[in-house]
Structures are given as C-alpha cells and as structure tokens.
Design an enzyme around this catalytic site. Structure first.
Site, mmCIF file in Angstrom:
data_model
loop_
_atom_site.group_PDB
_atom_site.id
_atom_site.type_symbol
_atom_site.label_atom_id
_atom_site.label_comp_id
_atom_site.label_asym_id
_atom_site.label_seq_id
_atom_site.Cartn_x
_atom_site.Cartn_y
_atom_site.Cartn_z
ATOM 1 N N HIS A 192 0.821 -1.218 0.000
ATOM 2 C CA HIS A 192 0.000 0.000 0.000
ATOM 3 C C HIS A 192 0.857 1.271 0.000
ATOM 4 O O HIS A 192 0.370 2.337 -0.360
ATOM 5 C CB HIS A 192 -0.982 -0.003 1.183
ATOM 6 C CG HIS A 192 -0.407 0.339 2.511
ATOM 7 N ND1 HIS A 192 -0.098 -0.604 3.468
ATOM 8 C CD2 HIS A 192 -0.085 1.537 3.074
ATOM 9 C CE1 HIS A 192 0.362 -0.007 4.547
ATOM 10 N NE2 HIS A 192 0.395 1.282 4.337
ATOM 11 N N SER B 43 4.579 2.253 8.138
ATOM 12 C CA SER B 43 4.263 1.184 7.198
ATOM 13 C C SER B 43 5.484 0.811 6.367
ATOM 14 O O SER B 43 6.116 1.669 5.746
ATOM 15 C CB SER B 43 3.134 1.612 6.267
ATOM 16 O OG SER B 43 1.931 1.768 6.974
ATOM 17 N N ASP C 109 0.183 -7.469 1.496
ATOM 18 C CA ASP C 109 0.576 -6.071 1.674
ATOM 19 C C ASP C 109 2.090 -5.917 1.707
ATOM 20 O O ASP C 109 2.636 -5.129 2.479
ATOM 21 C CB ASP C 109 -0.040 -5.459 2.936
ATOM 22 C CG ASP C 109 0.053 -3.928 2.927
ATOM 23 O OD1 ASP C 109 0.112 -3.345 1.835
ATOM 24 O OD2 ASP C 109 0.084 -3.326 4.021
#
Length: 319
Positions: free
Chosen positions: A62, A169, A92
């Site tokens: 992402h 992230s 992901d």
C-alpha cells in the site's frame, strides 16, 4: 567530601532491557529507509527495510501502490531512486530495488516461526515524517489474520503493542538480537496498542516469488468455505482421528477445479494433499504457487459419509 564524578556516558547505567533495545537498533536502524512515492500531483511516504547490500528493499504494497516514481532515503542522508520489482496486495508486501551506488547497510531477515507472545518487539520506521523513530513493546500475539486490500486475508500476522503510526508502514519489527521478524503493516484506528506486522517467514516467501516470477503465484480451487466442528466419530470414519474441525463449502465457483472434482456446497473438507484442513485459513495456506497444476487427493464428508476426490488447483488471477 566531594561527590563522586559523573560517568562520561550512560553506558554503565543501561540495564539489560535498554542494552537489548539499543543493540538491536544499532543493527537494524541503519537499514531502515524512508520511502517517498510520487503519484501524479500527489504522493505518499512510508518506510522500507534494506535486506541485501545490493539494494533489495522490503516495504508495504500500500506504500508503493500506483507509484510513478519512488525515492528512498537512507539514515545517512543518501537519496536514491528505487523501482518496484513486484508487489503482493494479498500480503501487503512489495519488493524494491534501490538504485544506490555502493553497498547499503542491510538488516538480517530472521524467522518468525518460533515467536512467542511476550517476546521483546522493537519497531523502527519513519512515522509522521520523523525519521528513524524507535518504539518498543512485546509480541502481543502471533497467527493473527486481517483482510487485505484485495479481500484475500493476510495470514500469520504478528500483533504487537510497539507503537506504530502512519509512516511506519513498511518499517522493521525486530527482535532483541537485531533480526527483522516482521514488516510493519497496519494499525487499528482508535485502538490502543493494536498494531500488526507481516511475519518474516511470509516476507521471505513473497521475496522469493517476486525475484523468481515478478509476482506471487497462488493456487485456487474455486470455492468459499467456513470453519466447522466435526464430531469425533465422523473424523475417525474419515481416518482423521483427533482433528476436530474442517472447512464446510459455502459456494463453489462454476467451472472451477472444485466443481470439476465433483464438490458441492455443504461438503466438509478434512484434508488436501495429506495436509489437515481445519478451516479455510489452513486451506489458503496450503494453496501456494507450487500447487498450481498439481493434482491432489482431497478427503471430505458429504452428509456424514467420508469421500475422496482428486482436485487440480489453478493459478489465481492477479489482483
């Protein structure tokens, strides 16, 4: 009487916990990069972990999804372009190649197989633009699952209370030995201490698939299922004594491998390829890319009667 002189550094005062954290950060921190992404007139940022001196970087799918250009910045200030070698929305994860001149500091990708709740967990990333931020906590749980952007569940997630924020992230979750045990991926909005990382063993699988095929291949047999308890007597009749659970088929995809094998809604799958199927998660784990096109024996119950079939998984369409 004069007071004793203060030590020249805090090193003598560090306790075992502090030493473990600082030593782990010294090992992993230099390999955690800031990732900046350009998409049209906008963009985004995140983190990444260099896992080889020649510039292989793990980050989140992402973070780099739809990127027109990617730039990585090392902790020493060096900036370099990076290209996306492949991404996998189902976990992901994404693999980048940093176009750096010279070797980069690289972290060791450890194993997540033996992790236990309560172990020290150290997160390193770039939350909210604050570079090389360190937080520490514990492994809160292992084997968690969350839905991914593709709808395919991300299995075997590590849950931790090490604080993660936007920008973390793709960053590292490390153990006390300075090995990367996970790649930070998600925070539950509004919750306290509910943060997740993709396990290192999953990351290693994705890395291998991307380097070999440019994508992560997955097998599919064309059905949706739910976990169900199975009475011991039926388990024994099917030769699965002690298993206790199976995957009851809810729907079968027309024209798919399951339909070709004669499976129908209501059948309860107990095993595939000799591996026990205790629910849809076990079935998904078994359906790796190496299963595509390889016939497998399937044990199931139909209205309480043990049956067998041969199913040949197909490759799941990308997405």
């Amino acid at each position: 009487m004069l007071d004793a002189p203060l030590p020249l550094s805090d090193d003598p005062l560090l306790d075992a916990y502090s030493r473990a954290v600082t030593e782990a950060v010294a090992r992993v921190g230099p390999a955690v990069v800031h990732v900046a992404v350009r998409r049209g007139k906008g963009g985004g940022t995140g983190s990444g972990v260099v896992i080889s001196p020649d510039g292989l970087v793990l980050t989140n799918s992402h973070v780099v999804a739809g990127a027109e250009a990617v730039e990585a910045t090392a902790p020493d200030g060096r900036r370099f372009a990076a290209r996306v070698l492949g991404e996998d929305r189902a976990t992901d994860l994404a693999v980048l190649r940093a176009e750096a001149h010279g070797a980069l500091a690289a972290a060791e990708l450890g194993s997540s197989a033996g992790l236990r709740p309560g172990q020290l967990a150290i997160a390193i990333g770039n939350p909210l633009g604050f570079a090389n931020t360190v937080t520490a906590g514990v492994v809160s749980a292992v084997g968690r699952a969350l839905p991914s952007r593709s709808g395919w569940p991300i299995e075997d997630l590590i849950q931790t209370d090490a604080a993660l924020n936007p920008g973390n992230s793709g960053g590292a979750l490390a153990d006390s030995a300075g090995r990367v045990i996970g790649i930070a991926t998600a925070v539950i909005a509004g919750a306290q201490g509910l943060c997740f990382a993709v396990a290192a063993d999953t990351a290693r699988l994705v890395l291998g698939e991307v380097l070999r095929f440019g994508r992560v291949r997955r097998a599919v047999i064309g059905l949706a299922a739910e976990r169900v308890d199975v009475p011991p007597a039926l388990m024994r009749a099917a030769g699965r004594d002690g298993q206790g659970q199976g995957a009851r088929i809810a729907t079968v995809t027309p024209g798919g491998p399951a339909e070709a094998a004669g499976l129908v809604a209501g059948d309860v799958i107990l095993a595939i390829g000799e591996a026990p199927v205790t629910g849809p998660d076990a079935l998904l784990r078994w359906l790796g890319g190496e299963r595509v096109g390889v016939p497998a024996r399937l044990v199931y119950l139909r209205r309480g009667e043990p049956r067998e079939a041969t199913v040949t998984p197909a490759e799941r369409a990308a997405g």
